[in-house]
Design an enzyme around this catalytic site. Structure first.
Site, PDB file in Angstrom:
ATOM      1  N   HIS A 195      37.850 -29.508  30.046  1.00 57.63           N
ATOM      2  CA  HIS A 195      38.594 -27.963  30.306  1.00 57.63           C
ATOM      3  C   HIS A 195      38.804 -27.829  31.611  1.00 57.63           C
ATOM      4  O   HIS A 195      39.803 -26.908  32.072  1.00 57.63           O
ATOM      5  CB  HIS A 195      37.408 -26.968  29.731  1.00 57.63           C
ATOM      6  CG  HIS A 195      36.272 -26.738  30.686  1.00 57.63           C
ATOM      7  ND1 HIS A 195      35.215 -27.565  30.915  1.00 57.63           N
ATOM      8  CD2 HIS A 195      35.923 -25.957  31.617  1.00 57.63           C
ATOM      9  CE1 HIS A 195      34.342 -27.408  31.681  1.00 57.63           C
ATOM     10  NE2 HIS A 195      34.690 -26.266  32.050  1.00 57.63           N
ATOM     11  N   SER A 252      34.593 -33.657  32.041  1.00 58.12           N
ATOM     12  CA  SER A 252      35.080 -32.442  31.252  1.00 58.12           C
ATOM     13  C   SER A 252      36.429 -32.298  31.055  1.00 58.12           C
ATOM     14  O   SER A 252      37.110 -32.056  31.981  1.00 58.12           O
ATOM     15  CB  SER A 252      34.080 -31.214  31.352  1.00 58.12           C
ATOM     16  OG  SER A 252      34.105 -30.049  30.245  1.00 58.12           O
ATOM     17  N   GLN A 288      34.332 -31.648  38.743  1.00 56.92           N
ATOM     18  CA  GLN A 288      35.416 -30.843  39.412  1.00 56.92           C
ATOM     19  C   GLN A 288      36.499 -31.757  39.996  1.00 56.92           C
ATOM     20  O   GLN A 288      37.552 -31.138  40.148  1.00 56.92           O
ATOM     21  CB  GLN A 288      34.616 -30.096  40.654  1.00 56.92           C
ATOM     22  CG  GLN A 288      33.649 -29.216  39.944  1.00 56.92           C
ATOM     23  CD  GLN A 288      34.462 -27.878  39.511  1.00 56.92           C
ATOM     24  OE1 GLN A 288      35.480 -27.432  39.916  1.00 56.92           O
ATOM     25  NE2 GLN A 288      33.523 -26.970  38.679  1.00 56.92           N
ATOM     26  N   CYS A 318      21.257 -15.071  37.590  1.00 57.80           N
ATOM     27  CA  CYS A 318      19.933 -15.771  37.029  1.00 57.80           C
ATOM     28  C   CYS A 318      19.698 -15.138  35.507  1.00 57.80           C
ATOM     29  O   CYS A 318      20.875 -14.304  35.150  1.00 57.80           O
ATOM     30  CB  CYS A 318      18.919 -15.239  37.703  1.00 57.80           C
ATOM     31  SG  CYS A 318      18.689 -13.577  38.065  1.00 57.80           S
TER      32      CYS A 318
END
Length: 234
Positions: free
Chosen positions: A50, A48, A28, A175
């Site tokens: 992206h 990451s 992040q 979930c």
């Protein structure tokens, strides 16, 4: 060994990484904060592409000199024997280009501008006089992330209403059954389910403008006002 996020994905809160920690998830924060794997003192870390505007499906694992990992995919000797399989060369090149671009954006103060816009947004919401809980407002945070709760107004309802108005925000976590549950992050921070289930996250991008921020504040406050009016009329 323990693992820790450098910056939380829901609240944007930047955490102090203890020196010598086993693993640090820098995904992040990578590209948004002036940081370095070497500075972190972690033995391993990941990021990451992206999150930098690079291609999806490619990331990196950073290892402290002398630190080794056991291969989970066996076969060829690619990546110094740590992960078998033909490398995604195009993805890797895209990641590198995105990282270079992100470094320039950070040096040029573009994320500092976004932080000012986030502060404008939060000031507008807090100045409305409506009940509002700002999560992590007094803590170090990512420049583009705002997390706040409107007591009683469910996060999933806010997401749907903002979506209809043309704004994409997020709330909680889904979930396996597809139901939205109260944020476990906020619950771990000490907030009860009533607050944790009424929080949303708003993220700003490098192209976000002050007009867009003000428009969002106007639309969200109007929707919240309608909710409070219905609640009072019951």
């Amino acid at each position: 060994k323990t693992a820790l996020q450098l910056a939380n994905s829901e609240t944007g809160i930047v955490q102090v990484v203890p020196h010598g920690i086993g693993f640090c998830d820098m995904t992040q924060a990578f590209g948004k904060l002036a940081t370095s794997f070497i500075w972190s003192g972690a033995e391993m870390a990941c990021a990451s592409a992206h999150k930098l505007g690079g291609p999806k499906g490619v990331g990196c694992l950073l290892l402290k000199p002398g630190q080794e990992v056991t291969a989970q995919i066996h076969g060829g000797g690619q990546e110094m024997g740590r992960r078998a399989g033909t490398e995604n060369v195009i993805g890797i090149a895209g990641f590198g280009a995105a990282a270079e671009s992100a470094a320039r954006d950070l040096a040029d103060g573009k994320w500092a501008r976004i932080e000012k816009l986030r502060n404008i947004l939060e000031k507008a919401l807090e100045g409305s006089g409506k009940p509002l809980i700002s999560v992590g407002a007094d803590m170090a945070r990512l420049p583009n992330t705002s997390c706040f709760a409107a007591p009683g107004w469910k996060g999933e309802t806010q997401v749907m209403q903002m979506d209809l108005a043309g704004f994409a925000v997020s709330a909680g976590s889904a979930c396996s059954s597809g139901k939205v549950k109260a944020s476990r992050v906020l619950r771990a921070m000490g907030y009860d389910d009533d607050v944790a289930s009424c929080a949303i996250r708003v993220s700003l991008g490098l192209e976000t403008t002050e007009d867009e921020v003000e428009q969002f504040a106007t639309v969200w406050l109007a929707a919240y006002g309608r909710f409070l009016a219905r609640k009072a009329a019951r």
